[in-house]
Enzyme design. Structure first.
Site: not given
Length: 548
Positions: A296, A469-472
């Site tokens: 994201h 947003t640190f959502h890989p």
């Protein structure tokens, strides 16, 4: 040489849940390899310590992404947890499952047993929900304590009233029947302390004699006999440390996360023949490992504030001492907060069938280009991002050196749809901040600024300042063997190999409408039943009205 039934690489959210569930059988031995240290550091457990752990390389892989087509030449920082609990020990504490359609889409892509009705019982089994929520959707007896933000701030209240004024309803439980709406955040914080995968699942499991956790154990290669994975080589203490081998009687399980799991597969000869050949690695099995990365991407809209204090002022000087005293005596106040306080889920346009935007509100503002550091000047911030991006990138080894960070290319906004939705999100963020209930506190828009009005101008602003947003996820995707993109099957077994599974966010076939920690734990919990050959939990019976 040590030998165990299961060897789990990575003590992150998935690895912690797996260690707990698999070790319930006293006749089974479990070994967990974690490249980082134990989660002893106080900043891990203090919720506001998030700002500190963000850049602490002792417990953070601190990766950097490659510049992409829409990042303005910037290399975006990509933190990942490197300690017991993994990223659940350094993240922003948010508990967000996603929408029903996310998981139904996984099932429609050929993954049996991964529809929403199938996975909801596992979400519930994991969770101890403290607060509102219907029992149809929420669990009360699990290890993972989930609470709702208890900070009541006039700016947060005004923001939510502003959302209501724009037709966005309040929703007391975005992890319930429907995600759409605005509310205070649900988070994994209890009594002023972080609830991580480690504290909720791994630490209880470590009390059992059949669980063995090795920290500072950097995995360098999967050991094979023919097509079967039989163990893992690791270096104790990192580069220059002692080489060690550990063997698995039953299975090797990769739970290193979206960046590290594909890296270890590639280092072990599993991946694109062209990539492996370029680095002198013998091809053991050709698979699209590392391809399909999604994340994201969020621009942040910032407004200056008047006539009220924000977190920017509360976190310094005498005010900070007062907040520290509140936390020390009652586990309350500023230091007990997650970085995001209000969540809003809504539509970028009338054609969206379900919410395709996620927006967060914080009564604070951060330094330009420095994630996690508050400004001196008071402000309020709305981050807005597309929930289900189309753009895909990749994770690839940089060399045959297992200690070299991988190449991470996310290709944010490469798809035209993503660009349209992100612009819609920025426009909605502006409308929310300029809504009537916020007008007593709203001074002016600082970024992107009042002169930005056209779609092209908004897109340029997103390119200039947007960030992860640190959502890989999605680099070892779950799908049928005859697809061109899948790495694992719907049992999370690596296609074409034996004794090897990948169980973490990398197996998601498509990005979900949420932060990833909750679903990563769910994946691991369901996988634990698959590994043990247990009959899956009975599918949930969900009212037809629950559409999102």
């Amino acid at each position: 040489m040590d030998r165990f039934d299961y060897v789990i690489v990575g003590a992150g959210s998935a690895g912690c849940v797996l260690a707990n569930r698999l070790s319930e059988d006293p006749n089974v031995s479990v070994c967990v390899l974690e490249a980082g240290p134990s989660d002893w550091h106080p900043y891990i457990h203090l919720p506001a310590g998030f700002i500190k752990t963000f850049h602490m390389k002792s417990i953070n892989w601190a990766y950097q992404q490659e510049p992409g087509p829409y990042t303005g030449g910037r290399s975006i920082y990509a933190p990942r947890g490197k300690t017991l609990g993994g990223s659940s020990s350094i993240n922003g504490h948010i508990y967000n499952r996603g929408q029903r359609m996310d998981f139904d889409t996984w099932a429609q892509m050929g993954n049996r047993g991964w529809g929403y009705a199938d996975v909801l019982p596992y979400f519930k089994r994991l969770e101890k929900r403290v607060g509102e929520g219907e029992d149809t959707y929420r669990g009360r007896d699990g290890n993972l304590i989930v609470t709702t933000m208890d900070w009541r701030d006039p700016l947060c209240e005004a923001f939510m009233e502003g959302a209501v004024s724009l037709g966005i309803p309040r929703n007391p439980d975005y992890n319930g029947a429907k995600q759409e709406g605005v509310s205070y955040c649900q988070r994994t914080i209890n009594n002023g302390l972080r609830v991580s995968g480690s504290t909720a699942f791994l630490k209880p499991a470590m009390k059992r004699p059949n669980v063995h956790v090795h920290t500072h154990a950097h995995a360098t290669e999967i050991i094979f006999e023919g097509k079967r994975a039989v163990g893992v080589r690791y270096t104790k203490g990192g580069r220059g440390g002692t080489p060690v081998e550990v063997r698995a009687n039953k299975e090797v399980i990769l739970s290193g996360g979206t960046y590290n799991s594909p890296q270890l597969l590639q280092l072990s000869g599993i991946g694109s023949p062209d990539l492996l050949g370029a680095h002198g690695i013998q091809v053991r099995h050709a698979l699209p490992v590392g391809e399909g990365l999604q994340d994201h991407y969020a621009p942040r809209t910032v407004a200056r504030v008047k006539d009220i204090k924000t977190i920017n002022e509360l976190r310094r000087g005498f005010s900070l001492w007062i907040e520290a005293l509140k936390w020390a005596t009652a586990r309350r106040g500023l230091l007990s907060l997650s970085p995001t306080m209000v969540y809003c889920f809504w539509h970028s346009g009338e054609s969206a069938e379900s919410s395709d935007l996620q927006l967060t509100f914080t009564p604070a503002s951060y330094k330009e280009g420095v994630q996690g550091q508050l400004e001196d000047e008071p402000g309020m911030t709305v981050a807005s991002w597309q929930q289900r991006p189309e753009s895909r990138g990749y994770v690839r080894i940089r060399s045959a050196d297992p200690f070299a960070p991988p190449i991470i290319q996310t290709n944010y906004l490469d798809a035209e749809l993503d660009r349209r939705v992100i612009v819609g999100g920025m426009k909605l963020a502006r409308r929310l901040l300029k809504s009537s209930p916020l007008s007593p506190y709203y001074a002016y828009e600082d970024f992107p600024g009042p002169n930005i009005n056209t779609d092209d101008e908004f897109l340029a602003a997103a390119t200039e300042r947007g960030t992860t947003t640190f959502h890989p996820g999605c680099t070892c995707r779950m799908g049928p063997a005859d697809s061109t993109w899948a790495v694992v099957d719907d049992q999370l077994r690596v296609h074409g190999l034996e004794g090897l599974r990948v169980i973490d966010a990398s197996v998601m076939p498509r990005m979900i409408s949420a932060n990833l920690n909750a679903s990563t734990m769910m994946i691991a919990d369901r996988a634990s039943d698959l590994i043990r050959g247990k009959v899956p939990m009975e599918a949930a019976r969900i009212p037809d009205a629950a559409v999102a």
